[in-house]
Scaffold this active site. Structure first.
Site, PDB file in Angstrom:
ATOM      1  N   TYR A 291      45.197  72.919  79.299  1.00  0.00           N
ATOM      2  CA  TYR A 291      45.657  74.312  79.333  1.00  0.00           C
ATOM      3  C   TYR A 291      44.469  75.272  79.201  1.00  0.00           C
ATOM      4  CZ  TYR A 291      47.806  78.703  77.937  1.00  0.00           C
ATOM      5  OH  TYR A 291      48.165  80.018  77.868  1.00  0.00           O
TER       6      TYR A 291
ATOM      7  N   ALA B 273      61.026  85.301  86.446  1.00  0.00           N
ATOM      8  CA  ALA B 273      62.336  85.053  85.835  1.00  0.00           C
ATOM      9  C   ALA B 273      62.349  85.232  84.322  1.00  0.00           C
ATOM     10  CB  ALA B 273      62.830  83.643  86.187  1.00  0.00           C
TER      11      ALA B 273
ATOM     12  N   SER C 246      44.193  83.459  79.715  1.00  0.00           N
ATOM     13  CA  SER C 246      44.557  83.245  78.313  1.00  0.00           C
ATOM     14  C   SER C 246      43.321  83.365  77.448  1.00  0.00           C
ATOM     15  CB  SER C 246      45.164  81.851  78.121  1.00  0.00           C
ATOM     16  OG  SER C 246      45.349  81.559  76.743  1.00  0.00           O
TER      17      SER C 246
END
Length: 275
Positions: A164, A10, A114
């Site tokens: 993260y 999206a 990442s």
């Protein structure tokens, strides 16, 4: 032309990846929390199972590729949720879709990691072990408990920075371990990681607390090129990894970060094998 599933379709890198695939004539099954062909929450076991089943139904049980792009950033307050979404989300999805990829003549899967996995000095080894062991409840609990030890200023700006970076680190390690197993490699299903750096997306701007694009020369990590990445820069490599011609690369991590990892760790690669 092929059929591909893209999570996080999206917005940001997921939307750009879906667009590139469609522009090249492929059928794309988009997955996201909203505004997608399939709406599912990859932060829960039920949501992951639902996403897998809906993708399989939409693709008639056969997929040419999967781009696991969906993820959340270090600004999210719940470190346990960050670990679950960023690690267990893509792992469960890829494990559930592997048989459908194996039915293709050239099944391909790419995961968005990442460069934080190598440039943030806050990797939690205990959390890595829990993630790789598949213990989601314990991983959530540990990430939340570890979060309480962060300095107050970090809790304000990036409360889930350790979870993260650690979740992306564990994800890259899972890919490296998994890609070379017989059920992936010998069935022709290739699995790789793209490790973006600072890419201008809603997630990145939310993580930095900036309402507008920051100055690359004032950014916390080195930006050798003097510019930020764009979603299209990542989508280009997603497309390359998903192409049938990408037949001899698996278990790899490609840094697409403008040179940040190289600037911070110039001697980290290659690492010599020791006996």
């Amino acid at each position: 032309m092929g059929t591909y599933a893209v999570t996080g379709s999206a917005s940001g890198m997921g939307a750009a990846s879906a667009a590139v695939l469609r522009e090249n004539g492929h059928t794309v099954i988009g997955v996201d929390l909203h505004d997608a062909d399939i709406t599912a929450d990859l932060g829960t076991p039920e949501g992951r199972r639902s996403a897998v089943q809906q993708i399989l139904d939409a693709a008639d049980g056969r997929l040419d590729g999967v781009a696991a792009v969906a993820g959340v950033g270090p600004a999210m307050k719940d470190a346990g949720a960050v670990a679950a979404i960023n690690y267990f989300g893509p792992v469960a999805l890829l494990e559930g879709l592997r048989p459908a990829l194996a039915r293709s003549a050239a099944g391909r899967a790419v995961v968005i990691g990442s460069n934080s996995s190598t440039t943030v000095p806050m990797i939690d080894d205990k959390l890595v072990d829990l993630l790789l062991a598949g213990d989601e409840p314990a991983a959530r609990d540990h990430a939340r408990a570890a979060q309480t030890a962060l300095p107050a200023e970090m809790m304000q700006s990036a409360p889930s920075i350790s979870a993260y970076a650690t979740s992306k680190f564990a994800l890259a390690r899972w890919v490296r371990r998994t890609a070379v197993t017989p059920t992936w490699a010998r069935e022709g299903v290739l699995l790789n990681v793209i490790a973006p750096g600072a890419v201008i997306t809603p997630l990145m701007l939310g993580s930095t607390g900036a309402g507008q694009e920051p100055d690359p020369d004032a950014f916390p990590t080195p930006m050798p090129l003097g510019l930020f990445g764009r979603p299209e820069d990542i989508a280009f490599w997603v497309h390359q990894f998903l192409r049938p011609e990408a037949r001899f690369t698996t278990g790899a991590t490609l840094f697409v970060d403008g040179g940040t990892d190289a600037a911070m760790r110039p001697d980290a690669q290659p690492t010599a094998l020791t006996l």
